[in-house]
Design an enzyme around this catalytic site. Structure first.
Site, PDB file in Angstrom:
ATOM      1  CE1 TYR A 124      -6.368   8.072   3.920  1.00  0.00           C
ATOM      2  CE2 TYR A 124      -6.255  10.232   2.900  1.00  0.00           C
ATOM      3  CZ  TYR A 124      -5.596   8.915   3.011  1.00  0.00           C
ATOM      4  OH  TYR A 124      -4.595   8.402   2.526  1.00  0.00           O
ATOM      5  CE  LYS A 157      -3.469   8.693   5.962  1.00  0.00           C
ATOM      6  NZ  LYS A 157      -2.604   7.691   6.359  1.00  0.00           N
TER       7      LYS A 157
END
Length: 281
Positions: free
Chosen positions: A158, A162
């Site tokens: 994740y 990002k």
């Protein structure tokens, strides 16, 4: 962009969480919001919420990993009067576990939505935005985890996705500035949402199984692990996004109290520059 009144705004992942908060805020400012989500019932529920509050909205079912789905959605939305604001917000959290416990399927699922999903969404809607280039804006949702690594919360795939979203958005802003299209990247801290639950529920079988153990807990309970100080309501995030669009800010920060941590990261990078100077001297 001073006024949103009468403009059409698209919010992917608008059926819950941050997307819902952005959709509500834009509608409150007078925009006609295309609440776009993979889950039609969720998009319809937020649309109904907006209309009940006196705003304008319509639901759109869309899969941000599919160029065909995005193209179809774009054509339907643009036919209503163009596209002025695009919030590429849809995202997933596929696995909460150390990196060596992330499968390749976890990585592929994460990047298919959080990176390529944003790229595909922007590519699909950019021609429509260019038709309103004097008054158009893009907001891509990254995370505070796109500026700093999150110690103590193992979400490596994740975080990496990002970071990629932040870099993409910074490049996109530079490239579109001459056309008058603003670009922002939303970097929220902890926000009340059902991100883990929806990520697991919507995970295609092609990307393997969901629900890995998380620090002794099942992944579907991971939302509870974020229940800590400074959890922001999604509606409050929406209001910050509206203000940032008006000011054409690049990085949209929701938790200013995180500044010392970000400063620490860049201080460490500068320290490595100092080391390089000494090493080469």
């Amino acid at each position: 962009m001073e006024s949103f009144a009468g403009k059409i705004a698209v919010v992917t992942g608008g059926g819950s969480g941050i997307g819902r908060g952005i959709a509500l805020a834009l509608a409150h400012e007078g925009a006609n919001v295309a609440v776009a989500d993979l889950r039609a019932p969720a998009a319809e529920a937020v649309t109904a919420e907006i209309i009940e509050a006196g705003g304008a909205a319509f639901p759109v079912e869309v899969d941000v990993t599919s160029e065909a789905s995005l193209s179809s959605a774009r054509d339907d939305i643009a036919a209503r009067g163009g596209v002025h604001v695009l919030c590429a917000n849809a995202g997933v959290l596929a696995r909460i576990a150390p990196l060596d416990q992330h499968s390749i399927a976890d990585w592929e699922y994460t990047f298919s939505v959080n990176v390529l999903g944003v790229v595909k969404t922007v590519n699909a809607f950019l021609p429509a935005l260019r038709e309103r280039s004097a008054d158009a804006h893009i907001v891509n949702t990254a995370s505070l985890g796109g500026l700093i690594s999150t110690e103590g919360f193992p979400i490596g795939a994740y975080i990496a996705s990002k970071y990629a979203c932040v870099g993409y958005s910074e490049m996109l802003r530079a490239e579109l500035a001459g056309e008058g299209i603003g670009v922002s990247v939303l970097c929220p801290g902890v926000v009340a949402s059902d991100l883990v639950t929806t990520s697991n529920a919507n995970r295609p079988g092609d990307f393997g199984a969901a629900g890995a153990p998380v620090m002794g807990r099942p992944a579907q309970d991971a939302d509870a692990t974020t229940a800590q100080v400074n959890v922001m309501a999604a509606e409050d995030v929406g209001r910050v996004v509206v203000a940032a669009i008006r000011a054409n800010r690049l990085h949209v920060i929701t938790h200013p109290q995180s500044r010392p941590v970000v400063e620490g990261r860049f201080a460490a990078i500068l320290d490595d520059y100092d080391f390089a100077t000494k090493a080469q001297g």
